[in-house]
Design a protein around this motif. Structure first.
Motif, PDB file in Angstrom:
ATOM      1  N   GLY A   1       1.472  42.161  15.524  1.00  0.00           N
ATOM      2  CA  GLY A   1       1.414  40.797  15.023  1.00  0.00           C
ATOM      3  C   GLY A   1       2.649  40.327  14.299  1.00  0.00           C
ATOM      4  O   GLY A   1       2.661  39.225  13.747  1.00  0.00           O
ATOM      5  N   PHE A   2       3.702  41.124  14.282  1.00  0.00           N
ATOM      6  CA  PHE A   2       4.934  40.704  13.622  1.00  0.00           C
ATOM      7  C   PHE A   2       5.678  39.693  14.491  1.00  0.00           C
ATOM      8  O   PHE A   2       5.738  39.826  15.718  1.00  0.00           O
ATOM      9  CB  PHE A   2       5.847  41.903  13.368  1.00  0.00           C
ATOM     10  CG  PHE A   2       5.372  42.823  12.278  1.00  0.00           C
ATOM     11  CD1 PHE A   2       5.530  42.483  10.950  1.00  0.00           C
ATOM     12  CD2 PHE A   2       4.766  44.029  12.591  1.00  0.00           C
ATOM     13  CE1 PHE A   2       5.103  43.325   9.949  1.00  0.00           C
ATOM     14  CE2 PHE A   2       4.326  44.878  11.596  1.00  0.00           C
ATOM     15  CZ  PHE A   2       4.493  44.529  10.264  1.00  0.00           C
ATOM     16  N   GLY A   3       6.289  38.686  13.847  1.00  0.00           N
ATOM     17  CA  GLY A   3       7.151  37.745  14.538  1.00  0.00           C
ATOM     18  C   GLY A   3       8.507  38.372  14.826  1.00  0.00           C
ATOM     19  O   GLY A   3       8.898  39.364  14.203  1.00  0.00           O
ATOM     20  N   LEU A   4       9.247  37.780  15.766  1.00  0.00           N
ATOM     21  CA  LEU A   4      10.522  38.363  16.183  1.00  0.00           C
ATOM     22  C   LEU A   4      11.544  38.385  15.050  1.00  0.00           C
ATOM     23  O   LEU A   4      12.325  39.331  14.934  1.00  0.00           O
ATOM     24  CB  LEU A   4      11.083  37.590  17.384  1.00  0.00           C
ATOM     25  CG  LEU A   4      10.259  37.701  18.679  1.00  0.00           C
ATOM     26  CD1 LEU A   4      10.933  36.906  19.789  1.00  0.00           C
ATOM     27  CD2 LEU A   4      10.080  39.152  19.095  1.00  0.00           C
ATOM     28  N   SER A   5      11.528  37.354  14.193  1.00  0.00           N
ATOM     29  CA  SER A   5      12.485  37.341  13.090  1.00  0.00           C
ATOM     30  C   SER A   5      12.207  38.479  12.113  1.00  0.00           C
ATOM     31  O   SER A   5      13.137  39.111  11.600  1.00  0.00           O
ATOM     32  CB  SER A   5      12.439  35.997  12.358  1.00  0.00           C
ATOM     33  OG  SER A   5      11.145  35.777  11.815  1.00  0.00           O
ATOM     34  N   VAL A   6      10.932  38.759  11.874  1.00  0.00           N
ATOM     35  CA  VAL A   6      10.567  39.856  10.977  1.00  0.00           C
ATOM     36  C   VAL A   6      10.884  41.194  11.636  1.00  0.00           C
ATOM     37  O   VAL A   6      11.331  42.136  10.969  1.00  0.00           O
ATOM     38  CB  VAL A   6       9.074  39.783  10.586  1.00  0.00           C
ATOM     39  CG1 VAL A   6       8.687  40.962   9.688  1.00  0.00           C
ATOM     40  CG2 VAL A   6       8.779  38.471   9.890  1.00  0.00           C
ATOM     41  N   ILE A   7      10.674  41.283  12.949  1.00  0.00           N
ATOM     42  CA  ILE A   7      10.984  42.528  13.664  1.00  0.00           C
ATOM     43  C   ILE A   7      12.468  42.859  13.521  1.00  0.00           C
ATOM     44  O   ILE A   7      12.845  44.018  13.316  1.00  0.00           O
ATOM     45  CB  ILE A   7      10.591  42.413  15.149  1.00  0.00           C
ATOM     46  CG1 ILE A   7       9.063  42.389  15.281  1.00  0.00           C
ATOM     47  CG2 ILE A   7      11.171  43.576  15.963  1.00  0.00           C
ATOM     48  CD1 ILE A   7       8.574  42.138  16.694  1.00  0.00           C
TER      49      ILE A   7
ATOM     50  N   HIS B   1      15.959  36.828  26.117  1.00  0.00           N
ATOM     51  CA  HIS B   1      15.698  36.166  24.839  1.00  0.00           C
ATOM     52  C   HIS B   1      16.062  37.083  23.672  1.00  0.00           C
ATOM     53  O   HIS B   1      16.667  36.636  22.689  1.00  0.00           O
ATOM     54  CB  HIS B   1      14.222  35.760  24.748  1.00  0.00           C
ATOM     55  CG  HIS B   1      13.867  35.035  23.482  1.00  0.00           C
ATOM     56  ND1 HIS B   1      14.439  33.839  23.120  1.00  0.00           N
ATOM     57  CD2 HIS B   1      12.999  35.368  22.478  1.00  0.00           C
ATOM     58  CE1 HIS B   1      13.935  33.440  21.961  1.00  0.00           C
ATOM     59  NE2 HIS B   1      13.066  34.346  21.544  1.00  0.00           N
ATOM     60  N   TYR B   2      15.685  38.359  23.779  1.00  0.00           N
ATOM     61  CA  TYR B   2      16.050  39.325  22.727  1.00  0.00           C
ATOM     62  C   TYR B   2      17.571  39.382  22.538  1.00  0.00           C
ATOM     63  O   TYR B   2      18.069  39.481  21.415  1.00  0.00           O
ATOM     64  CB  TYR B   2      15.534  40.723  23.087  1.00  0.00           C
ATOM     65  CG  TYR B   2      14.033  40.888  23.046  1.00  0.00           C
ATOM     66  CD1 TYR B   2      13.205  39.926  22.487  1.00  0.00           C
ATOM     67  CD2 TYR B   2      13.441  42.028  23.581  1.00  0.00           C
ATOM     68  CE1 TYR B   2      11.832  40.097  22.466  1.00  0.00           C
ATOM     69  CE2 TYR B   2      12.077  42.214  23.555  1.00  0.00           C
ATOM     70  CZ  TYR B   2      11.267  41.244  23.009  1.00  0.00           C
ATOM     71  OH  TYR B   2       9.913  41.421  22.981  1.00  0.00           O
TER      72      TYR B   2
ATOM     73  N   LYS C   1       1.428  44.123   6.407  1.00  0.00           N
ATOM     74  CA  LYS C   1       0.824  43.556   7.619  1.00  0.00           C
ATOM     75  C   LYS C   1      -0.612  44.022   7.779  1.00  0.00           C
ATOM     76  O   LYS C   1      -1.489  43.242   8.196  1.00  0.00           O
ATOM     77  CB  LYS C   1       1.638  43.965   8.849  1.00  0.00           C
ATOM     78  CG  LYS C   1       1.214  43.231  10.115  1.00  0.00           C
ATOM     79  CD  LYS C   1       1.430  41.734   9.966  1.00  0.00           C
ATOM     80  CE  LYS C   1       1.020  40.969  11.208  1.00  0.00           C
ATOM     81  NZ  LYS C   1       1.246  39.518  11.060  1.00  0.00           N
TER      82      LYS C   1
ATOM     83  N   ARG D   1       5.401  43.794  17.941  1.00  0.00           N
ATOM     84  CA  ARG D   1       4.844  42.517  18.405  1.00  0.00           C
ATOM     85  C   ARG D   1       3.333  42.611  18.564  1.00  0.00           C
ATOM     86  O   ARG D   1       2.594  41.700  18.193  1.00  0.00           O
ATOM     87  CB  ARG D   1       5.471  42.113  19.750  1.00  0.00           C
ATOM     88  CG  ARG D   1       6.897  41.606  19.654  1.00  0.00           C
ATOM     89  CD  ARG D   1       7.336  41.023  20.990  1.00  0.00           C
ATOM     90  NE  ARG D   1       6.544  39.835  21.338  1.00  0.00           N
ATOM     91  CZ  ARG D   1       6.500  39.304  22.552  1.00  0.00           C
ATOM     92  NH1 ARG D   1       7.167  39.873  23.555  1.00  0.00           N
ATOM     93  NH2 ARG D   1       5.794  38.219  22.773  1.00  0.00           N
TER      94      ARG D   1
END
Length: 274
Positions: free
Chosen positions: A59-65, A20-21, A85, A56
């Protein structure tokens, strides 16, 4: 080079998530075998995988990461992301704590048969007082501390003496409940006369007859307390006669926990005309 299975074990990221990444461009394999489609990673990508997992967990979402990783070399921007955050999580923690308190208080109340009249309503007179007062429109009720900070700061140089017994209270001037921009006045009874400051006004407040309930614990009880007072007022032939008042016998400044708070909820009243 590491095959995806080996990289998954070393990074502690599932093969499904690694795929997925790769699909979203967050962690792209070092190379892909065109004939077999096998993904291969390098050992140097392990720290990046670890960073992704840590973010992650925060609590960060993947788009923000993905955005963070693009700026990872800039420490100031990275710190800004993390501080934002952190504030968000603190706010969520406070909201969760408040909800838990409300749940606990409601459970206790239900175990007492849900009797609003467990609160003892008293009719009495709040005497005439000379007070230091600050009245402003503030963002919300829980911002009342702004007014107390202003009062304490502006009277610090006058050696103001509190009255004994003293009253530290808030008056809520809006006709109804408001979600924001609330008109609140705080008052402290003082002994002596003093000069007004930019925001603090010294004045006399007339005596008033009130129906009140003094209760211990968090402010989550306020609606039930209000209902108890309202029922008493209606059942005993009185009318509301002015804005509601909260007297802080043990204020947030003095209480170690919300359960240590002692608050008196007051409603000015007058006898109904026959």
């Amino acid at each position: 080079m590491l095959r995806i299975g080996d990289f998954s074990k070393l990074s502690r990221v599932s093969i499904r998530m690694l795929r997925h990444y790769d699909k979203i461009g967050l962690l792209i394999p070092e190379s892909v075998d065109e004939s077999t489609g096998y993904r291969y990673y390098s050992e140097s990508q392990l720290p990046e995988a670890d960073t992704i997992q840590a973010l992650r967990t925060m609590g960060f979402g993947l788009s923000v990461i993905g955005e963070i990783l693009n700026k990872y070399e800039n420490e100031e921007e990275m710190e800004q992301f993390l501080m934002i955050k952190r504030e968000e999580l603190l706010c969520q923690a406070q909201e969760t704590e408040q909800r838990l308190r409300l749940l606990d208080n409601t459970i206790q109340w239900l175990r007492k048969d849900g009797n609003f009249m467990d609160y003892n309503v008293t009719l009495k007179t709040l005497p005439k007082r000379y007070v230091a007062s600050v009245r402003q429109v503030i963002p919300a009720y829980d911002c009342e501390g702004m007014l107390w900070e202003t009062l304490n700061k502006e009277i610090a140089g006058q050696n103001v003496k509190p009255e004994n017994p003293g009253y530290g209270l808030a008056v809520f001037h809006d006709k109804g409940f408001k979600e924001s921009d609330v008109d609140v006045e705080i008052q402290v009874s003082v002994d002596g006369t003093y000069q007004d400051t930019e925001h603090v006004k010294f004045k006399y407040v007339d005596a008033m007859q009130i129906a009140s309930v003094t209760y211990k614990g968090s402010y989550d009880q306020i609606t039930r307390v209000n209902k108890a007072v309202a029922e008493w007022i209606c059942e005993n032939g009185y009318d509301f006669d002015g804005p509601s008042v909260c007297i802080y016998h043990v204020s947030p400044h003095d209480a170690k926990t919300p359960e240590d708070l002692v608050t008196e909820v007051c409603f000015p009243v007058k006898k109904k005309e026959v």
